[in-house]
Scaffold this active site. Structure first.
Site, PDB file in Angstrom:
ATOM      1  N   HIS A 139     -27.109  21.268  -0.481  1.00  0.00           N
ATOM      2  CA  HIS A 139     -27.504  21.945  -1.783  1.00  0.00           C
ATOM      3  C   HIS A 139     -26.366  22.981  -2.272  1.00  0.00           C
ATOM      4  O   HIS A 139     -26.239  23.748  -1.135  1.00  0.00           O
ATOM      5  CB  HIS A 139     -28.869  22.344  -1.969  1.00  0.00           C
ATOM      6  CG  HIS A 139     -29.243  22.885  -3.299  1.00  0.00           C
ATOM      7  ND1 HIS A 139     -29.538  21.843  -4.159  1.00  0.00           N
ATOM      8  CD2 HIS A 139     -29.583  24.156  -3.655  1.00  0.00           C
ATOM      9  CE1 HIS A 139     -29.834  22.663  -5.355  1.00  0.00           C
ATOM     10  NE2 HIS A 139     -29.660  23.994  -5.006  1.00  0.00           N
ATOM     11  N   ARG A 164     -10.118  -8.643 -22.022  1.00  0.00           N
ATOM     12  CA  ARG A 164     -10.726  -9.773 -22.509  1.00  0.00           C
ATOM     13  C   ARG A 164     -12.302  -9.634 -22.577  1.00  0.00           C
ATOM     14  O   ARG A 164     -12.989 -10.367 -23.196  1.00  0.00           O
ATOM     15  CB  ARG A 164     -10.142 -10.988 -22.041  1.00  0.00           C
ATOM     16  CG  ARG A 164     -10.536 -11.200 -20.705  1.00  0.00           C
ATOM     17  CD  ARG A 164      -9.900 -12.524 -19.970  1.00  0.00           C
ATOM     18  NE  ARG A 164     -10.024 -12.601 -18.537  1.00  0.00           N
ATOM     19  CZ  ARG A 164      -9.632 -13.565 -18.150  1.00  0.00           C
ATOM     20  NH1 ARG A 164      -9.056 -14.691 -18.565  1.00  0.00           N
ATOM     21  NH2 ARG A 164      -9.849 -13.846 -16.404  1.00  0.00           N
ATOM     22  N   GLY A 191      -8.602  -5.474 -17.051  1.00  0.00           N
ATOM     23  CA  GLY A 191      -9.478  -4.579 -16.914  1.00  0.00           C
ATOM     24  C   GLY A 191      -9.897  -4.203 -15.599  1.00  0.00           C
ATOM     25  O   GLY A 191     -11.052  -4.023 -15.291  1.00  0.00           O
ATOM     26  N   ILE A 208      -6.080  -2.142 -11.080  1.00  0.00           N
ATOM     27  CA  ILE A 208      -4.766  -1.350 -11.487  1.00  0.00           C
ATOM     28  C   ILE A 208      -4.714  -1.187 -12.896  1.00  0.00           C
ATOM     29  O   ILE A 208      -4.273   0.192 -13.197  1.00  0.00           O
ATOM     30  CB  ILE A 208      -3.936  -2.497 -10.996  1.00  0.00           C
ATOM     31  CG1 ILE A 208      -3.898  -2.815  -9.653  1.00  0.00           C
ATOM     32  CG2 ILE A 208      -2.299  -2.101 -11.575  1.00  0.00           C
ATOM     33  CD1 ILE A 208      -2.750  -3.676  -8.994  1.00  0.00           C
ATOM     34  N   THR A 212      -6.422  -2.484   1.606  1.00  0.00           N
ATOM     35  CA  THR A 212      -5.641  -2.175   2.817  1.00  0.00           C
ATOM     36  C   THR A 212      -6.390  -2.064   4.034  1.00  0.00           C
ATOM     37  O   THR A 212      -6.030  -2.810   5.086  1.00  0.00           O
ATOM     38  CB  THR A 212      -4.632  -0.956   2.604  1.00  0.00           C
ATOM     39  OG1 THR A 212      -3.743  -1.252   1.661  1.00  0.00           O
ATOM     40  CG2 THR A 212      -4.339  -0.227   3.898  1.00  0.00           C
ATOM     41  N   ASP A 264      -3.722  -9.907   2.310  1.00  0.00           N
ATOM     42  CA  ASP A 264      -3.851 -10.394   1.037  1.00  0.00           C
ATOM     43  C   ASP A 264      -3.276 -11.695   0.942  1.00  0.00           C
ATOM     44  O   ASP A 264      -3.772 -12.589   0.018  1.00  0.00           O
ATOM     45  CB  ASP A 264      -2.885  -9.567   0.072  1.00  0.00           C
ATOM     46  CG  ASP A 264      -3.476  -8.260  -0.174  1.00  0.00           C
ATOM     47  OD1 ASP A 264      -4.616  -7.806   0.304  1.00  0.00           O
ATOM     48  OD2 ASP A 264      -3.377  -7.455  -1.010  1.00  0.00           O
ATOM     49  N   CYS A 318       0.753  -1.243   0.079  1.00  0.00           N
ATOM     50  CA  CYS A 318      -0.056  -0.103   0.074  1.00  0.00           C
ATOM     51  C   CYS A 318       0.613   1.382   0.131  1.00  0.00           C
ATOM     52  O   CYS A 318       0.775   2.142  -0.707  1.00  0.00           O
ATOM     53  CB  CYS A 318      -0.777  -0.110   1.346  1.00  0.00           C
ATOM     54  SG  CYS A 318      -1.756   1.429   1.427  1.00  0.00           S
TER      55      CYS A 318
HETATM   56  P1  NDP Z   1      -8.153  -7.627 -10.667  1.00  0.00           P
HETATM   57  O1  NDP Z   1      -8.467  -9.031 -10.183  1.00  0.00           O
HETATM   58  O2  NDP Z   1      -8.770  -6.432 -10.189  1.00  0.00           O
HETATM   59  O3  NDP Z   1      -8.191  -7.492 -12.316  1.00  0.00           O
HETATM   60  C1  NDP Z   1      -7.393  -8.324 -12.929  1.00  0.00           C
HETATM   61  C2  NDP Z   1      -7.554  -8.325 -14.500  1.00  0.00           C
HETATM   62  O4  NDP Z   1      -6.694  -8.955 -15.189  1.00  0.00           O
HETATM   63  C3  NDP Z   1      -9.067  -8.632 -14.658  1.00  0.00           C
HETATM   64  O5  NDP Z   1      -9.549  -7.514 -15.603  1.00  0.00           O
HETATM   65  C4  NDP Z   1      -9.077  -9.748 -15.243  1.00  0.00           C
HETATM   66  O6  NDP Z   1     -10.112 -10.252 -16.296  1.00  0.00           O
HETATM   67  C5  NDP Z   1      -7.702  -9.822 -16.133  1.00  0.00           C
HETATM   68  N1  NDP Z   1      -7.020 -11.156 -16.321  1.00  0.00           N
HETATM   69  C6  NDP Z   1      -6.830 -12.160 -15.297  1.00  0.00           C
HETATM   70  N2  NDP Z   1      -6.357 -13.178 -15.939  1.00  0.00           N
HETATM   71  C7  NDP Z   1      -6.178 -12.741 -17.103  1.00  0.00           C
HETATM   72  C8  NDP Z   1      -5.931 -13.549 -18.154  1.00  0.00           C
HETATM   73  N3  NDP Z   1      -5.388 -15.068 -18.210  1.00  0.00           N
HETATM   74  N4  NDP Z   1      -5.893 -13.142 -19.460  1.00  0.00           N
HETATM   75  C9  NDP Z   1      -6.451 -11.837 -19.665  1.00  0.00           C
HETATM   76  N5  NDP Z   1      -6.747 -11.147 -18.755  1.00  0.00           N
HETATM   77  C10 NDP Z   1      -6.942 -11.536 -17.563  1.00  0.00           C
HETATM   78  O7  NDP Z   1      -6.744  -7.227 -10.288  1.00  0.00           O
HETATM   79  P2  NDP Z   1      -5.764  -6.078 -10.431  1.00  0.00           P
HETATM   80  O8  NDP Z   1      -4.379  -6.680 -10.663  1.00  0.00           O
HETATM   81  O9  NDP Z   1      -6.156  -4.976 -11.193  1.00  0.00           O
HETATM   82  O10 NDP Z   1      -5.693  -5.597  -8.796  1.00  0.00           O
HETATM   83  C11 NDP Z   1      -5.335  -6.664  -7.669  1.00  0.00           C
HETATM   84  C12 NDP Z   1      -6.106  -6.171  -6.486  1.00  0.00           C
HETATM   85  O11 NDP Z   1      -5.499  -5.065  -6.015  1.00  0.00           O
HETATM   86  C13 NDP Z   1      -7.474  -5.891  -6.552  1.00  0.00           C
HETATM   87  O12 NDP Z   1      -8.028  -6.905  -6.718  1.00  0.00           O
HETATM   88  C14 NDP Z   1      -7.836  -4.991  -5.472  1.00  0.00           C
HETATM   89  O13 NDP Z   1      -7.985  -5.962  -4.414  1.00  0.00           O
HETATM   90  C15 NDP Z   1      -6.308  -4.265  -5.020  1.00  0.00           C
HETATM   91  N6  NDP Z   1      -6.270  -2.930  -5.652  1.00  0.00           N
HETATM   92  C16 NDP Z   1      -7.171  -2.309  -4.936  1.00  0.00           C
HETATM   93  C17 NDP Z   1      -7.201  -0.810  -5.721  1.00  0.00           C
HETATM   94  C18 NDP Z   1      -8.197   0.119  -4.792  1.00  0.00           C
HETATM   95  O14 NDP Z   1      -8.792  -0.267  -3.976  1.00  0.00           O
HETATM   96  N7  NDP Z   1      -8.352   1.344  -5.570  1.00  0.00           N
HETATM   97  C19 NDP Z   1      -6.163  -0.207  -6.569  1.00  0.00           C
HETATM   98  C20 NDP Z   1      -5.375  -1.220  -7.065  1.00  0.00           C
HETATM   99  C21 NDP Z   1      -5.551  -2.414  -6.460  1.00  0.00           C
HETATM  100  P3  NDP Z   1     -11.363 -10.680 -15.813  1.00  0.00           P
HETATM  101  O15 NDP Z   1     -12.225  -9.620 -15.325  1.00  0.00           O
HETATM  102  O16 NDP Z   1     -12.150 -11.285 -17.174  1.00  0.00           O
HETATM  103  O17 NDP Z   1     -11.223 -11.934 -15.127  1.00  0.00           O
END
Ligand code: NDP
Length: 459
Positions: free
Chosen positions: A437, A200, A177, A180, A312, A304, A43
């Site tokens: 408001h 995807r 998507g 992050i 966090t 985590d 974090c």
């Molecule tokens: P996420 O789980 O949010 O997103 C992972 C992305 O990668 C999804 O879009 C997923 O697609 C895609 N993906 C996973 N596997 C594959 C694959 N084999 N091929 C293609 N695409 C793939 O993870 P992040 O890495 O973005 O973040 C990790 C964690 O960190 C979050 O879950 C969150 O808990 C934490 N975080 C929190 C934040 C906040 O609070 N603002 C900011 C940043 C991180 P699909 O959706 O189709 O599965």
């Protein structure tokens, strides 16, 4: 048996530091803590904190654009100097790291700046070979970015790397998507990097309310991200100083930088867990009960590394509850059921607490109070950007089941909405609250009539 410590914590991130500090300072435990990298963890060092500062840095162009709409003729953001920002960022992270170190030291925690692995149910071995025994061991080792297993992916960066880049790339590809990928696409595009994002699925931020996802997907394109849905890379190759990326549809392109933001995995590999009877989930996360205790009575885990709700504030709460329960004779569990979260996009953030419309429909009848409108500030400046507010209400009990906001400072708003919703507030109680408001948030207490009613459980 006399132990060196009452508690040994592996990992100096959000959860580990809180647990160590509370156990030592409030409950008088003798605590040791090992951190192989920098105190503060993901974090503080390579996540929420530097990310949010980068978001602030990236919004200058949107802000000046808006100001031009208010009559600031010719207002320009000027040139962004990454090296200036990077030096300030480094200094700020070092300051925060010192704050963490000072807090632990003041609490009387012994800090070991090295890796620790578990040798047995009451012993850890430090990288220098020293062994320390403890009545309890807390694993708070966090998570690590993961890639997707395609050829050449070692050429790609992960989010950790973005905070320490020497220079900004000219053209970058972001894969994913999720939180992050969307936040970094917003940052890079805002800083003037030609940004391509491939995902995807058919709308970013899976898991959030669909209406908010659609608006976030649209916004990414509107702020200049070249967002391509329904595709993913299949192979990366080095070509001079570029990376050639091949995609599923057979096309290929060259980028200066490729970043994978394709999820994170619990950091349990090489922790010595094979020397214990601790059980792991299929993805490597540590299995714990509602007290964060593993099946080995002396070993606990928070944050985590347990893959419950990977945020966090959740890790902090778990670490605190663990310390109170085990050392303070104040047993406390953490309720993971209603955790608010926000994705820091620009100009509008996505924020959410409780059930999405899709989840609520799958559980039973639901009344949806939703509105989309052009907020005063940006509308005056000539922008078409829409804010969305949504409340999901159980028609039988009138309880508010979920709240979703897409708008400026949505993260700030959802923090406050989470309080009444957590207390079980009804829609009538929201309505009884007099509006502030003119704000965007007043919509949350002025939506009188359901926009739609789902009487049937969705199949
Ligand atoms: P996420 O789980 O949010 O997103 C992972 C992305 O990668 C999804 O879009 C997923 O697609 C895609 N993906 C996973 N596997 C594959 C694959 N084999 N091929 C293609 N695409 C793939 O993870 P992040 O890495 O973005 O973040 C990790 C964690 O960190 C979050 O879950 C969150 O808990 C934490 N975080 C929190 C934040 C906040 O609070 N603002 C900011 C940043 C991180 P699909 O959706 O189709 O599965």
């Amino acid at each position: 048996m006399a132990f060196d410590y009452d508690l040994f914590v592996i990992g100096g991130g959000s959860g580990g530091v809180r647990a160590a500090r509370i156990a030592a300072s409030e409950h008088g435990a003798r605590v040791g803590l090992a951190e192989e990298s920098r105190l503060g963890g993901t974090c503080v060092i390579r996540g929420c904190v530097p990310k949010k500062l980068m978001i602030f840095a990236s919004q200058a162009r949107l802000m000046t654009e808006e100001m031009r709409g208010y009559g600031w003729e010719g207002a320009e953001a000027g040139a962004f100097d990454w090296s200036v920002f990077r030096a300030k960022l480094d200094a700020e992270l070092s300051r925060l790291e010192l704050v963490y170190r000072a807090g632990l030291t003041r609490a009387g925690v012994d800090i070991h700046d090295q890796r620790a692995v578990i040798a047995d149910h009451h012993t850890v071995e430090l990288a220098d070979g020293t062994r320390k025994t403890a009545r309890h061991i807390l694993i708070a080792a966090g998570g690590r970015p993961s890639k997707i297993g395609i050829p050449g992916e070692e050429l790609a960066l992960v989010s950790d790397d973005l905070f320490v880049m020497d220079a900004l790339p000219r053209r970058a590809l972001l894969v994913g998507g999720g939180f992050i990928a969307c936040e970094f696409a917003t940052i890079l595009a805002g800083l003037g990097v030609e940004t391509v994002q491939v995902y995807r699925g058919d709308a970013v931020l899976r898991g959030f309310d669909r209406e908010a996802r659609d608006l976030a997907t649209l916004q990414l394109s509107q702020i200049g991200v070249d967002l391509r849905l329904g595709t993913t890379p299949t192979r990366l190759d080095r070509e001079g100083d570029k990376i050639r990326v091949r995609f599923e549809d057979g096309t290929d392109e060259r980028f200066d930088t490729v970043l994978f933001a394709t999820g994170r995995i619990p950091y349990t590999a090489g922790l010595g867990l094979e020397n214990t009877e601790v059980r792991l989930k299929p993805n490597g996360a540590i299995e714990v009960d509602e007290w964060s205790q593993t099946c080995v009575p002396s070993i606990f885990a928070v944050g985590d590394v347990t893959d419950r709700v990977n945020l966090t504030p959740v890790a902090i709460r778990e670490g605190h509850a663990f310390a109170d329960t085990v050392f303070g004779a104040r047993p406390r569990k953490v309720d993971h059921s209603l955790v608010a979260s926000a994705v820091y996009l620009r100009p509008h953030e996505v924020a959410s607490v409780g059930l999405t419309e899709e989840q609520a429909r799958a559980k039973g009848p639901v009344d949806v109070y939703a509105t989309q409108f052009r907020p005063m500030r940006s509308a005056f400046a000539g922008s078409d950007a829409k804010v969305m507010m949504k409340l999901l209400v159980d028609p039988c009990t009138d309880r508010v089941l979920g709240c979703h906001i897409f708008g400026p400072e949505a993260g700030e708003m959802i923090q406050l909405a989470a309080i009444p919703i957590g207390m079980g507030a009804t829609k009538a109680q929201f309505d009884a609250t007099i509006a502030v408001h003119p704000t965007a948030a007043e919509e949350l207490v002025t939506m009188r009539v359901p926009t739609r009613r789902h009487a049937e459980i969705a199949g």
